[in-house]
Design a protein around this motif. Structure first.
Motif, PDB file in Angstrom:
ATOM      1  N   THR A  64       0.927  -1.245  -0.204  1.00  0.00           N
ATOM      2  CA  THR A  64       0.246  -0.274  -0.205  1.00  0.00           C
ATOM      3  C   THR A  64       0.650   0.976  -0.121  1.00  0.00           C
ATOM      4  O   THR A  64       0.204   2.586  -0.592  1.00  0.00           O
ATOM      5  CB  THR A  64      -1.242   0.123   1.463  1.00  0.00           C
ATOM      6  N   GLY A  65       2.247   1.229   0.526  1.00  0.00           N
ATOM      7  CA  GLY A  65       2.670   2.640   0.421  1.00  0.00           C
ATOM      8  C   GLY A  65       3.616   2.507  -0.840  1.00  0.00           C
ATOM      9  O   GLY A  65       5.153   3.306  -1.411  1.00  0.00           O
ATOM     10  N   LEU A 123      -0.787  -7.379  -8.888  1.00  0.00           N
ATOM     11  CA  LEU A 123      -0.279  -6.592  -7.683  1.00  0.00           C
ATOM     12  C   LEU A 123      -1.973  -6.586  -7.401  1.00  0.00           C
ATOM     13  O   LEU A 123      -1.945  -6.590  -6.692  1.00  0.00           O
ATOM     14  CB  LEU A 123       0.901  -5.815  -8.243  1.00  0.00           C
ATOM     15  N   PHE A 124      -2.282  -5.371  -8.016  1.00  0.00           N
ATOM     16  CA  PHE A 124      -3.485  -4.890  -7.933  1.00  0.00           C
ATOM     17  C   PHE A 124      -4.044  -5.668  -7.550  1.00  0.00           C
ATOM     18  O   PHE A 124      -5.384  -5.246  -6.993  1.00  0.00           O
ATOM     19  CB  PHE A 124      -3.815  -3.634  -9.051  1.00  0.00           C
ATOM     20  N   ASN A 125      -4.739  -7.029  -8.570  1.00  0.00           N
ATOM     21  CA  ASN A 125      -5.416  -8.058  -8.031  1.00  0.00           C
ATOM     22  C   ASN A 125      -5.431  -8.397  -6.652  1.00  0.00           C
ATOM     23  O   ASN A 125      -6.487  -9.557  -7.012  1.00  0.00           O
ATOM     24  CB  ASN A 125      -5.699  -8.832  -9.641  1.00  0.00           C
ATOM     25  N   GLY A 126      -4.597  -8.375  -6.577  1.00  0.00           N
ATOM     26  CA  GLY A 126      -4.008  -9.450  -5.033  1.00  0.00           C
ATOM     27  C   GLY A 126      -3.979 -11.181  -4.790  1.00  0.00           C
ATOM     28  O   GLY A 126      -4.175 -11.118  -4.263  1.00  0.00           O
TER      29      GLY A 126
END
Length: 275
Positions: free
Chosen positions: A186-187, A209-212
């Motif tokens: 998140t950072g 990454l953005f889909n987890g």
């Protein structure tokens, strides 16, 4: 009771280390970006927690804070260079300003912190330095080229410094955690995506990454405890590979590099100067 100096203590490993050390009775000199980040701990532990605001891109401030910590606390047994962040984006996507800030923070800031601590550690007859790197200090993943540049760079710097300062009873450990739920993702600072990279490994990693989709197999508390435990090991381990993903990825990278080197043995020997 030992005294520790730790950067980046607002969250993540820095915060966990600080809490664990205070709970067991040690003293901590902690640096943060926001002065109120450790107010609750300060209220609970009083003068066993020394707090300073520090931006690692400010070399003069690094020296002032390190000097003040040693002056106020006397001997500092362990210095932990932990503060850092990740820049996410293909090399062509990131901006010049983002590149500079990533290098100034993760690489130059970490180097200058170590340089600032060394005179004090020499003067007191020794001590321990701990540099937090990552699995990405020896492996690479698309979209993290600038982050890798800083982590590979700081590992080379630290490994060399360890040889230089060994005669002064100063030992150094490089910590290489794998994917851990510390808020690192998140950072991340991201660059605008270029459509040209959408159907490439960089695009695949971005979506994943953005889909987890990427597993996060490690326990942050266990990693922090392993770091604390390593400070009592003598001689100090040069590297701590922490996490099954770190072990697998770093091992695969080293095996592949060794195989590539061995494949070039004849070429390497062929350019030797004639006697």
């Amino acid at each position: 009771m030992k005294t520790w100096f730790i950067t980046g203590t607002s969250t993540g490993f820095g915060r966990l280390l600080t809490e664990k050390l205070l709970q067991r009775g040690d003293r901590v000199a902690a640096t943060v970006r926001q002065p109120s980040a450790l107010d609750a701990l300060q209220a609970e532990y009083g003068d066993r927690l020394w707090v300073a605001v520090l931006d690692l891109t400010d070399t003069a401030a690094i020296r002032q804070v390190v000097d003040a910590a040693f002056a106020d606390l006397g001997r500092i047994d362990v210095v932990v260079s932990n503060a850092a962040y990740g820049l996410f984006g293909a090399a062509e996507e990131v901006t010049d300003e983002q590149i500079r800030h990533q290098i100034d923070t993760n690489l130059i800031g970490s180097m200058q912190l170590i340089r600032a601590a060394l005179p004090h550690l020499r003067a007191q007859g020794g001590g321990r330095l701990m540099q937090v790197s990552s699995a990405g200090g020896q492996t690479t993943y698309p979209n993290f080229s600038l982050y890798h540049a800083t982590k590979w760079g700081i590992e080379g710097f630290v490994e060399t410094v360890a040889k230089e300062v060994a005669p002064f009873n100063i030992e150094i450990t490089i910590v290489e955690p794998g994917a851990t739920p510390t808020g690192f993702g998140t950072g991340l600072v991201s660059a605008p995506a270029m459509p040209e990279y959408d159907q490439t490994p960089a695009g695949d990693v971005r979506r994943g990454l953005f889909n987890g989709d990427f597993p996060i197999p490690n326990d942050a508390d266990k990693i922090a405890q392993a770091m604390l435990d390593s400070a009592s090991q003598h001689p100090a381990p040069l590297r701590l590979a922490l996490g099954p993903d770190t072990y697998a990825d770093v091992r695969a990278a080293l095996v592949a590099r060794l195989a590539a080197l061995d494949a070039q043995q004849d070429l390497a020997l062929s350019v030797k100067a004639d006697a």
